[in-house]
Design a protein around this motif. Structure first.
Motif, PDB file in Angstrom:
ATOM      1  N   GLY A 141     -20.728   1.030   8.887  1.00 49.11           N
ATOM      2  CA  GLY A 141     -20.117   1.649   7.711  1.00 49.11           C
ATOM      3  C   GLY A 141     -18.844   0.928   7.297  1.00 49.11           C
ATOM      4  O   GLY A 141     -18.605   0.698   6.099  1.00 49.11           O
ATOM      5  N   HIS A 173     -24.414   4.971   1.962  1.00 51.39           N
ATOM      6  CA  HIS A 173     -23.298   4.402   1.202  1.00 51.39           C
ATOM      7  C   HIS A 173     -23.711   3.986  -0.206  1.00 51.39           C
ATOM      8  O   HIS A 173     -22.919   4.089  -1.131  1.00 51.39           O
ATOM      9  CB  HIS A 173     -22.745   3.160   1.912  1.00 51.39           C
ATOM     10  CG  HIS A 173     -21.815   3.464   3.047  1.00 51.39           C
ATOM     11  ND1 HIS A 173     -20.488   3.127   3.031  1.00 51.39           N
ATOM     12  CD2 HIS A 173     -22.033   4.083   4.233  1.00 51.39           C
ATOM     13  CE1 HIS A 173     -19.910   3.509   4.173  1.00 51.39           C
ATOM     14  NE2 HIS A 173     -20.830   4.094   4.917  1.00 51.39           N
ATOM     15  N   PHE A 223     -20.433   8.900  -1.146  1.00 49.51           N
ATOM     16  CA  PHE A 223     -19.122   8.853  -1.793  1.00 49.51           C
ATOM     17  C   PHE A 223     -19.215   9.383  -3.222  1.00 49.51           C
ATOM     18  O   PHE A 223     -18.385  10.173  -3.665  1.00 49.51           O
ATOM     19  CB  PHE A 223     -18.565   7.419  -1.775  1.00 49.51           C
ATOM     20  CG  PHE A 223     -18.266   6.926  -0.382  1.00 49.51           C
ATOM     21  CD1 PHE A 223     -17.061   7.241   0.227  1.00 49.51           C
ATOM     22  CD2 PHE A 223     -19.200   6.196   0.335  1.00 49.51           C
ATOM     23  CE1 PHE A 223     -16.788   6.815   1.520  1.00 49.51           C
ATOM     24  CE2 PHE A 223     -18.939   5.774   1.618  1.00 49.51           C
ATOM     25  CZ  PHE A 223     -17.733   6.084   2.225  1.00 49.51           C
ATOM     26  N   ASP A 282     -18.313  10.617   5.158  1.00 45.84           N
ATOM     27  CA  ASP A 282     -18.324   9.666   4.042  1.00 45.84           C
ATOM     28  C   ASP A 282     -18.502  10.358   2.693  1.00 45.84           C
ATOM     29  O   ASP A 282     -18.880   9.721   1.707  1.00 45.84           O
ATOM     30  CB  ASP A 282     -19.445   8.633   4.252  1.00 45.84           C
ATOM     31  CG  ASP A 282     -19.078   7.620   5.334  1.00 45.84           C
ATOM     32  OD1 ASP A 282     -17.881   7.511   5.661  1.00 45.84           O
ATOM     33  OD2 ASP A 282     -19.987   6.946   5.852  1.00 45.84           O
TER      34      ASP A 282
END
Lengths: 420, 272, 548, 309
Positions: free
Chosen positions: A94, A295, C105, C138
């Protein structure tokens, strides 16, 4: 033995994607003496736990200076690559991805070279799958498609299938039918109950015939038809079957295999239950794909150059490097596990390596920083080949923690201002 | 407001330059200055379009691009209307996800031409690279409409996962029309290996020779009425060299992919 | 910024009986305080509307299933690149992708951008909870928690079969403790296990799941009992059997009656309120469900509204996803998980022209509009199942603006709407205070979060400030200011700061004799060591339970 | 007004709105296109009992058809919108689908309103049918024993005009028929118009309703029946012994008016006494074809009150 020994129980081994978490690591004098329960791969994975701890190639030896130097090297690149090599925790992966985002870099890892076919096929079709615990407790028919786990996944059979006793398989191995599908030289387990053989050239037609047969159509010649019927019948009669395949495919495997096996296993769920189990190699490879996915939305080959993720598996790290499209590379993780095509294509690119044994890497890197190995020297999370997250724990001290180091690098990059 | 906008390359490109911003419909609303300020991408660095191209004209949805553009990627991405004429060759991803308008290329196009295209016309006088009219990576559908007309050859996986629309070319590489859902691929020459695997309802037509995949089965030799219609329409609109013997010819029909639903076809021209 | 006085805004704080009164709100160290010194910095909110930060009681944002969904949608993500916001708090902003299942995010930024500051992931496989925590780490800004799946767990079923109810309760407590979860979730009780055994239909609450003493009814009773006995702040969170099936209202009402008198939360009720007959006909049964909920104060629910457009169906209910895959032909993930639960994913589009989608849209609105107590029927779309959380502002407008709603109703497929309450005409329009209830105060009360969902002294300073707009969708989609724990995260409509959120979880006690038996079970059947199961290292303090 | 000695009455033909479709049938050759067209337009003279009116409009050369084969264009009209697709579907299904080598296309591609024709017919394919979109138009491919039948999914629907007419009043039956045949020959192939009766000619002109039988929708036009000259209120001038009528349906007013102009002109030959037209005093239909106006070259539709939009 003069040193005091200690034993770390329930250690997770990342020697392959099975991620066995029952290893008892015996440590004496800061060296691993034994990895109990581990297979040969696991023994090799743990080794003796020794690692170099160097920082080399920087103009200064102070880590802050080296990080600043790396930051400015990467920031000066027009098209940097961040490469996720194996042996990292999810946390380190990450942190590396965050750097790639910050740099507007291209981020990729070993997956795009070794397992892209299966991932792309699963994106196009989805997949019918089960975790290893389900397979262990439920699968009464286990098909090993051109893979004998004994070599690359040595404890798969004893821990997951077919050997263990399961909730619905009280007699373990005896309650299961093991079918080995041999495709040319890629053979299934030797002790299978049923063996179905085909040449490599026959495989696509065989798979097609199998799917056609399940849809009620006959296809192919007589010789194939007999073998197809046998397998189709066994799969149809199974209560809960699993088809096990090796997702770490050598280049010789036709790209259609992954796609066909997905289609086959999905369609079997019309009448019975069936799952596909894709084996992955070690070093938390599945972790890299998954972390990159949360992500960015994509599991590999992500290009941040436009300021937001773009998915370019058709132009992955190997191809980009070969075209000279990358002018700097930050390689994180174990460089020994980088596929040859990528390694060779790295050529004259400016390289920074952060990872275990970076200082010993054969890559011609400008700056190298040694860190630890996930699950031996570094703690965090890893993902088993079936997406089950497992903790990894440091049983020995790390020269420096990869994730923390990368976070510091991220800060150093930020300190030099927003990227162009 | 000009009749057309002309972009002329100032200096030869030595590496890929991302040009997703060049889209005819978008230029209709822009002044010369605004066009010049659009961002091209050199790695992660943005470069002003005006620094790379000399611009003549404004507020037009007819655009001509001049120069050796083989490194210029993504021209006409997601274009909805208007018209782009490219005087020479162009790079990858030309007309990707376009849904309307026309892009005409006098030379060759790179990979991913018309990938995930939904409508409009992409006409390439030369050849095209891999994955023309195919799907975005990991997507279940390839082109969903429109026409890709390539007078030369196309590379691998042309029209893969095509859902609707037509791809015409002189020759194809391997894997044309794999996993086609529907739509038409017309090859004036021979059909490459692995064509039509996983085809559900698509039509693959070859005026040259076909190596019939093992998962296709011969059905009959006949005059397929839709072929006359298709070929006449293509001939009339794109001045393609299609002979009457092809328009009204006899074709061998192979059904497949029989491992899938088997409603697709490969049609191989035999004779008048 | 440790102190801030917000002045001049109309405060909508239904938990404290405040309905649009103009007043000051004082913030110190992340909490709301009674007063501040006169020199404290001021934020002028004259003419604006002030509410507590939004709370999403049921969404899918951080779990192995969600990341599987993300991985399944590259073509959707390709169309929705999201650049990093311009933050000025020194944190490194992250880019991402949007669509129905955004990257982590982007999920955090977007929720905060809508004025939501607390979100619960509604379905986490306990064995994979570690990944949920990693994903929540996250997911910036929002406070996050999750519900642990327990309705199809082999060990739990064994305890029920053996009549070991105390151990079942201890096991539930252990699962919550080990996973850092917040509440017990039941999905299609028994039905997921049956799907794994290739039994595809649950006909009644008394269908046997293996043992005849394990039935959907028993599973519901035992887990509702466990949640209540453990004094969990949120009761058992139930996704009933037969989701999405015509005629399922009978099963839904049976499930409610089975737990009559006990606290229980029934989720995405829209998907469980259909009349008609399986395979034959569909109709709205929202009236019956709303009537039951109205007259039973122990029941709470959320709607699970369907919004037109793209969605991704993503659930532990593997069986229903197979049906959706075969009926739509779209791609499909199934994952059977570790004798604990399942997972199915199919991308989907709700179209105004489609009869069933239109009915679903109507059923959801009816549940909102026919529920007499907004505290007990709160807003959700079961994101991303019924639609993205990004559609909440439009949903709020549908509830507040009858003319808009009636106009929209005309454009949808009418085939299955005969006799539905909405088609007959419902005049109700939600007030701002009622919106504050269904999006903040109500979820907070249902979840037992004392410091959330209101603006009283001691509450977390999670605050959303809206500019008034006649178009409520516009008003609610772009808050002027959002504060998270006292930090201004949205200023003048722009996301400016992205502090990390907190984890919301419970740590109920249990009798540790459980561990001996559980150890044997793990030894025999689990692919994971018992010692490696628990998640460790949670930083924040747990929410207290009332249990013994 | 008279043309070559034939008097043109100062009256008008009264016509009403219809709904129409143009069906293009192509085949291996003109013979098989015509076989299908003949069957399709058989028993389609009058909506009164045939439920539609249809006839061949004209032949099409290969370069005039979508698939480059010889073709025939047929026009088919019904009184209302709902029955148009029904009539086309049953006739195409029974007469074109069944006929060797044919394919079937819409001849009104510009029409905004569409009716589903190939779409319902596709189910004859029993699940084996397939569709193709070519140039934005969807076609259905139905497997049949001979090979494949191709039909367009939807056809255009026109607001047509039915019941355009003129009557040829002649001295003898032979003269009437010669004149009528000449008129039909002259009008053959005119675009947008059909003559739905046998050979394009009607001998049994009718009036609305019946004087005697309540259930009859129409009955003999006794005012023009020569045998009844003595016992009914006749409209026949002296010297007229036979009357034939030409009935025209068309896609629009102008097409019918132009055809009438040419047809009437051709009918003005020796033995013909006069040309007149049938009307109902303007009460029945909104389209009024004034014979003298048409014959003086004015074929444009005059705006009228109550005409369909």
């Amino acid at each position: 033995m003069s040193e005091a020994t200690r034993i770390e129980e329930n250690v997770t081994c990342l020697g392959c994607g099975c991620a066995c978490d029952d290893i008892a690591v015996v440590i004496a004098g800061a060296r691993i003496r034994e990895a109990r329960n581990a297979c040969t791969l696991g023994v090799r994975w743990f080794g003796d736990g020794s690692l170099p701890g160097a920082i080399s190639g920087g103009r200064s030896a102070a880590i802050e200076d080296v990080l600043r130097e790396i930051a400015s090297l990467l920031r000066s690149a027009r098209a940097p690559l961040v490469y996720l090599a194996p042996d990292l925790t999810c946390e380190a992966q990450g942190a590396a991805i965050a750097i790639a985002d910050q740099l507007r870099a291209f981020v990729d890892g070993v997956t795009s070279s070794t397992s892209a076919d299966g991932i792309l096929a699963a994106q196009r079709r989805g997949r019918a799958s089960a975790t290893l615990g389900e397979i262990r407790n439920r699968a009464d028919v286990v098909v090993f498609w051109a893979v004998d786990p004994a070599a690359s996944y040595p404890r798969f059979q004893s821990r997951y299938a077919p050997n263990p006793v399961g909730v619905y398989l009280p007699q373990g191995r005896r309650d299961r039918t093991v079918i080995a599908v041999d495709v040319g030289a890629q053979r299934g387990p030797a002790d299978a109950d049923v063996r179905i053989q085909m040449t490599a050239e026959e495989e696509q037609l065989f798979l097609a015939s199998l799917r056609a047969s399940l849809a009620g159509r006959a296809l192919g010649n007589q010789s194939i038809a007999a073998r197809v019927t046998e397998l189709a019948t066994r799969l149809n009669k199974a209560r809960y079957s699993v088809v096990v395949t090796d997702a770490e495919s050598p280049p010789s495997v036709p790209s259609g295999r992954a796609d066909s096996l997905i289609a086959l296993t999905q369609s079997l769920n019309a009448t019975t239950r069936c799952s596909l189990c894709s084996l992955r190699a070690g070093g938390n490879r599945n972790g890299a794909d998954t972390v990159l996915t949360w992500h960015t939305g994509f599991p590999m080959a992500v290009d941040f150059s436009r300021g937001a993720p773009r998915y370019t598996p058709g132009n992955a790290a190997g191809a980009r490097l070969a075209h000279g499209d990358c002018d700097a590379a930050l390689i994180v993780g174990n460089t020994n596990a980088i596929p040859t095509v990528v390694r060779e294509a790295l050529g004259a690119t400016r390289i920074v390596v952060i990872g275990p044994r970076a200082s010993e890497s054969t890559l011609s890197a400008q700056i190298r920083i040694d860190t630890g190995v996930a699950g031996i020297h570094e703690s965090g999370m890893s993902l088993r080949l079936d997406d089950i997250p497992l903790p990894v724990r440091a049983v020995l001290p790390t020269p420096r923690d990869t994730a923390s180091l990368l976070d510091a690098l991220g800060s150093a990059i930020a300190a030099q201002g927003a990227s162009a | 407001m000009s009749e057309r906008i002309t972009l002329t390359l100032r200096a030869a490109l030595i590496r890929p330059l991302g040009a997703e911003c060049i889209s005819a419909d978008r230029f209709a609303d822009l002044s010369e200055q605004e066009i010049g300020a659009l961002e091209l991408w050199d790695g992660h660095a943005s470069v002003a379009l005006g620094d790379v191209f000399a611009i003549r004209g404004d507020h037009s949805s007819s655009v001509t691009i001049e120069g050796d553009l083989a490194h210029l990627d993504g021209v006409g991405t997601a274009m909805r209307g208007g018209e782009i004429a490219i005087a020479g060759s162009v790079g990858g991803g030309v007309g990707a996800r376009m849904s309307g308008g026309a892009i005409r290329i006098a030379g060759n196009a790179g990979d991913d031409a018309g990938i995930a295209m939904a409508g409009g016309l992409l006409a390439i006088a030369g050849s095209a690279g891999d994955r023309a009219g195919a799907a975005l990576p990991g997507a279940s559908k390839g082109m969903t409409g429109g026409e890709i007309i390539v007078r030369g050859g196309v590379g691998r996986d042309a029209g893969s996962r095509m859902r609707r629309g037509t791809l015409f070319c002189a020759s194809v590489g391997e894997g044309a029309g794999t996993a086609m859902i529907a739509g038409n691929i017309i090859v004036a020459g021979d059909l490459g290996d692995g064509a039509g695997l996983g085809n559900k309802r698509g039509s693959i037509l070859a005026l040259g020779n076909v190596r019939v995949p093992p998962t296709y089965a011969y059905a009959c030799t006949y005059r397929p009425p839709h072929v006359s219609l298709m070929l006449l329409s293509l001939r009339a609109r794109h001045e393609l060299l299609v002979n009457d013997e092809h328009v009204h010819g006899l074709y061998q029909r192979y059904s497949g992919d029989l491992a899938d639903i088997g409603k697709g076809e490969i049609l191989e021209w035999r004779s008048m | 910024m440790t102190r801030l006085r917000i002045t001049g805004g109309a405060v909508h704080d239904p938990a404290n009986g405040i309905d649009g009164d103009v007043g000051d709100i004082c913030i110190e160290n992340g909490r709301i305080v009674a007063s501040l010194p006169a020199d404290a910095p001021t934020l002028r909110a004259g003419g604006m509307v002030i509410m507590a930060g939004g709370i999403d009681i049921h969404a899918h944002i951080a779990a192995t299933s969600v990341s599987m969904g993300r991985r399944l949608l590259p073509e959707e993500h390709a169309l929705h690149p999201v650049a990093a916001p311009a933050l000025d708090d020194g944190s490194i902003p992250r880019s991402g992708t949007g669509g129905t299942v955004p990257s982590t995010f982007t999920t955090g930024y977007r929720y905060a951008g809508l004025g939501y500051t607390t979100v619960f992931d509604a379905a986490v496989a306990p064995v994979a909870a570690r990944q949920t925590h990693a994903e929540l780490d996250d997911t910036p800004i929002i406070d996050g928690g999750f519900f642990a799946l327990l309705g199809n767990d082999e060990y739990l079923h064994r305890q029920i079969a053996a009549g070991e109810l105390a151990r079942a309760k201890d096991y539930a407590a252990w699962i919550l403790r080990s996973t850092g979860g917040y509440a017990i979730k039941v999905v299609n009780p028994g039905g997921v296990e049956l799907w794994k055994r290739n039994v595809r239909e649950v006909k009644t609450l008394d269908d046997p799941v293996g043992s005849s003493s394990v039935t959907p009814r028993r599973i519901l009773e035992v887990l509702a009992g466990a949640a209540n006995d453990l004094g969990l702040p949120h009761p058992v969170h139930i996704h009933c059997n037969n989701l999405g099936v015509a005629g399922n209202v009978a099963m839904t009402l049976d499930s409610m009656r089975a737990l009559q008198g006990r606290r229980a939360h029934f989720t995405h009720l829209q998907f469980h309120s259909y009349g008609g007959e399986r395979g034959k006909s569909w109709s709205s049964a929202a009236r019956q469900v709303a009537e039951y909920v109205n007259s039973h104060p122990e029941v709470t629910g959320d709607v699970g509204q369907v919004m037109f457009g793209d969605a991704t169906t993503l659930t532990a209910d593997g069986a229903v996803e197979y049906l959706l895959h075969t009926s739509t032909g779209r791609k499909w993930i199934n994952s059977d998980i570790e004798l604990e639960t399942g997972c199915g994913i199919v991308p989907y589009s709700y179209r105004e022209k489609a009869a069933v989608a239109s009915l679903q849209w109507v059923v959801g609105l009816e549940l909102f509009l026919l529920s007499s107590d907004p505290w007990r029927m709160v807003l959700s779309t079961d994101h991303p199942n019924g639609g993205s959380f990004m559609s909440y502002p439009d949903l709020i407008r549908l509830l507040m603006d009858r003319a808009y709603r009636d106009e929209k109703l005309k454009s949808v497929n009418q085939k299955m709407l005969a006799g539905s309450a909405l088609a007959d005409g419902i005049a109700r329009e939600y007030t701002l205070n009622e919106i504050a209830i269904i999006t903040r105060a109500g979820p907070a009360r249902q979840l037992g979060l004392a410091a959330k969902g209101h603006l009283g002294v001691g509450a977390d300073a999670d605050i959303t400030i809206y500019s008034r707009d006649a178009d409520f969708a516009k008003m609610f989609s772009t808050p002027r200011y959002v504060l998270k724990a006292g930090t201004l995260v949205v200023e003048e409509g722009q996301l400016r700061r992205a502090p990390a959120g907190k984890r919301i979880f419970v740590k109920p006690g249990f009798d540790d004799t459980l561990l001996r038996d559980l150890g044997k079970y793990f030894e025999a059947y689990s692919s994971v060591r018992l010692a490696n199961y628990p998640v460790t290292g949670l930083r924040d303090a747990p929410v207290p339970t009332r249990g013994a | 007004m008279d043309i070559r000695g034939v008097q043109i009455d100062d009256t008008f033909a009264e016509a009403f709105g219809m709904r129409g479709a143009r069906i293009i049938i192509t085949a291996k050759n003109q013979k098989w296109a015509r076989e299908a067209a003949n069957k399709m337009t058989g028993f389609a003279t009058s909506v009164i009992a045939c439920k539609c009116e249809a006839a061949i409009e004209r032949e099409l050369a290969p370069d005039q058809t979508p698939d480059g084969r010889p073709g025939i264009s047929v026009l088919l009209f019904t009184m209302d919108s709902d029955s148009l697709p029904k009539r086309v579907i049953e006739r195409v299904g029974q007469t074109v689908l069944t006929c060797p080598t044919t394919a079937c296309f819409d001849g009104l591609p510009g029409a905004a309103e569409r009716i589903a024709i190939g779409k319902p017919l596709r189910t004859f394919g029993d699940g084996f049918q397939g569709s193709k979109v070519i140039d934005g138009v969807r076609y259905w491919r139905l497997p049949v024993m001979e090979g494949e039948f191709l039909i367009q999914e939807s056809f255009g629907k026109a607001r047509g005009v039915g019941g355009g007419n003129f009557l040829i009043l002649a001295e003898s039956a032979d003269a009437a028929l010669d004149a009528a045949e000449a008129a039909v020959d002259a009008m053959a192939g005119m675009p947008g118009v059909i003559l739905p009766f046998p050979g394009g000619i009607v001998r049994s002109g009718s009036k609305v309703g019946s004087m005697r039988y309540k259930t009859m929708i129409a009955s003999t036009n006794d005012a023009f029946a020569p045998t009844l000259r003595a016992i009914t209120k006749t409209s026949l001038p002296d010297g007229v012994n036979s009357v034939l009528e030409i009935v025209l349906d068309g896609l629009d007013f102008r097409s019918i008016a132009m055809a009438m102009q040419i047809g009437i002109d051709a009918a003005c030959r020796p033995g013909v006494h006069s040309i007149t037209a049938g009307n109902y005093g303007g009460k029945l239909g909104p389209f009024h074809f004034y014979l003298r106006k048409i014959m003086s070259g004015d074929v444009e539709d005059a705006p009228k009150e109550g005409a369909p939009a």
